[in-house]
Design a protein around this motif. Structure first.
Motif, PDB file in Angstrom:
ATOM      1  N   LYS A  81      -3.545   3.900  -0.785  1.00  0.00           N
ATOM      2  CA  LYS A  81      -4.057   3.068  -2.575  1.00  0.00           C
ATOM      3  C   LYS A  81      -3.301   1.261  -2.150  1.00  0.00           C
ATOM      4  CE  LYS A  81      -1.974   3.096  -6.514  1.00  0.00           C
ATOM      5  NZ  LYS A  81      -1.227   3.118  -7.579  1.00  0.00           N
ATOM      6  N   TYR A 107       0.563  -1.056   0.700  1.00  0.00           N
ATOM      7  CA  TYR A 107       0.086  -0.372  -0.101  1.00  0.00           C
ATOM      8  C   TYR A 107       1.051   1.053  -0.147  1.00  0.00           C
ATOM      9  CZ  TYR A 107      -3.294  -3.533   0.992  1.00  0.00           C
ATOM     10  OH  TYR A 107      -4.451  -4.413   1.270  1.00  0.00           O
ATOM     11  N   SER A 108       0.194   2.365  -0.265  1.00  0.00           N
ATOM     12  CA  SER A 108       1.265   3.364  -0.181  1.00  0.00           C
ATOM     13  C   SER A 108       0.300   4.304   0.123  1.00  0.00           C
ATOM     14  CB  SER A 108       1.917   4.263  -1.778  1.00  0.00           C
ATOM     15  OG  SER A 108       0.976   4.659  -2.882  1.00  0.00           O
ATOM     16  N   SER A 123      -1.560  -1.777  -4.247  1.00  0.00           N
ATOM     17  CA  SER A 123      -0.992  -1.814  -5.626  1.00  0.00           C
ATOM     18  C   SER A 123      -1.524  -2.617  -6.744  1.00  0.00           C
ATOM     19  CB  SER A 123       0.962  -3.155  -4.994  1.00  0.00           C
ATOM     20  OG  SER A 123       0.107  -4.221  -4.151  1.00  0.00           O
ATOM     21  N   ARG A 174      -1.803   8.880  -0.963  1.00  0.00           N
ATOM     22  CA  ARG A 174      -0.998   9.418  -1.400  1.00  0.00           C
ATOM     23  C   ARG A 174      -1.443  11.452  -0.453  1.00  0.00           C
ATOM     24  NH1 ARG A 174      -2.546  10.128  -7.557  1.00  0.00           N
ATOM     25  NH2 ARG A 174      -0.167   9.147  -7.718  1.00  0.00           N
ATOM     26  N   THR A 175      -0.166  11.411  -0.704  1.00  0.00           N
ATOM     27  CA  THR A 175      -0.672  12.531   0.468  1.00  0.00           C
ATOM     28  C   THR A 175      -0.720  14.513  -0.813  1.00  0.00           C
ATOM     29  OG1 THR A 175       0.715  11.843   1.888  1.00  0.00           O
ATOM     30  CG2 THR A 175       0.346  14.649   2.086  1.00  0.00           C
ATOM     31  N   THR A 207       2.230  17.019  -4.518  1.00  0.00           N
ATOM     32  CA  THR A 207       1.595  15.524  -4.353  1.00  0.00           C
ATOM     33  C   THR A 207       2.468  14.262  -4.228  1.00  0.00           C
ATOM     34  OG1 THR A 207      -0.344  16.527  -5.797  1.00  0.00           O
ATOM     35  CG2 THR A 207      -0.074  14.392  -5.498  1.00  0.00           C
ATOM     36  N   PHE A 258      -5.371  13.543   2.021  1.00  0.00           N
ATOM     37  CA  PHE A 258      -4.952  11.965   1.304  1.00  0.00           C
ATOM     38  C   PHE A 258      -6.060  10.954   1.334  1.00  0.00           C
ATOM     39  CE2 PHE A 258      -5.758  12.049   6.059  1.00  0.00           C
ATOM     40  CZ  PHE A 258      -6.019  10.726   5.515  1.00  0.00           C
ATOM     41  N   PHE A 297      -6.678   5.217  -5.664  1.00  0.00           N
ATOM     42  CA  PHE A 297      -7.155   6.024  -4.548  1.00  0.00           C
ATOM     43  C   PHE A 297      -8.425   5.976  -3.720  1.00  0.00           C
ATOM     44  CE2 PHE A 297      -2.686   6.603  -6.612  1.00  0.00           C
ATOM     45  CZ  PHE A 297      -2.025   6.740  -5.007  1.00  0.00           C
ATOM     46  N   ASP A 304       3.872  10.245  -2.732  1.00  0.00           N
ATOM     47  CA  ASP A 304       3.367   8.782  -2.506  1.00  0.00           C
ATOM     48  C   ASP A 304       4.106   8.844  -1.296  1.00  0.00           C
ATOM     49  OD1 ASP A 304       0.815   9.300  -4.144  1.00  0.00           O
ATOM     50  OD2 ASP A 304       1.854   7.920  -5.480  1.00  0.00           O
ATOM     51  N   THR A 305       3.685   7.708  -0.613  1.00  0.00           N
ATOM     52  CA  THR A 305       4.174   7.203   0.652  1.00  0.00           C
ATOM     53  C   THR A 305       4.323   5.946   1.321  1.00  0.00           C
ATOM     54  OG1 THR A 305       4.210   9.844   2.451  1.00  0.00           O
ATOM     55  CG2 THR A 305       5.414   7.594   3.415  1.00  0.00           C
ATOM     56  N   GLN A 306       5.286   4.999   0.993  1.00  0.00           N
ATOM     57  CA  GLN A 306       4.996   4.047   0.453  1.00  0.00           C
ATOM     58  C   GLN A 306       5.172   2.888   2.183  1.00  0.00           C
ATOM     59  OE1 GLN A 306       4.932   1.795  -2.248  1.00  0.00           O
ATOM     60  NE2 GLN A 306       4.559   0.390  -1.222  1.00  0.00           N
TER      61      GLN A 306
END
Length: 100
Positions: A93, A39-40, A95, A42-43, A55, A90, A100, A57-59
């Protein structure tokens, strides 16, 4: 609880004060429930009266069922945005999907 995505729950977040041209941090607090896949998060930081500004994405690292973790990611607001209002959003998401 802010967002129950099913396998992951976002319990909360902490957004440090945003300052023009300086690094700040957003920290997410997550709990795993029946996790499978990757998952990630999104901010998105958007100017109130304008387009999206930041914008990223953080894993999310692999987690055990029931585990609670925090993830911190840097946020940098570009120069020339002092005194403006922003909206922080935020989304989570998987994979296995592109949504999102």
């Amino acid at each position: 609880m802010i967002l129950d995505y099913g396998p992951l729950v976002i319990l909360g977040y902490d957004l440090a004060e945003l300052r023009e041209g300086q690094a700040s941090n957003v920290t997410y607090y997550l709990k795993a429930k029946d996790v499978g896949g990757t998952y990630s998060i999104r901010t998105i930081i958007t100017e109130t009266n304008g387009p999206g500004l930041v914008t990223f994405d953080t894993q999310v690292p692999p987690m055990e069922d029931g585990e609670v973790i925090s993830i911190t990611a840097p946020v940098i607001i570009p120069n020339n945005y002092a005194g403006r209002d922003f909206i922080f959003t935020f989304a989570l998401k998987s994979s296995t999907s592109s949504e999102f």
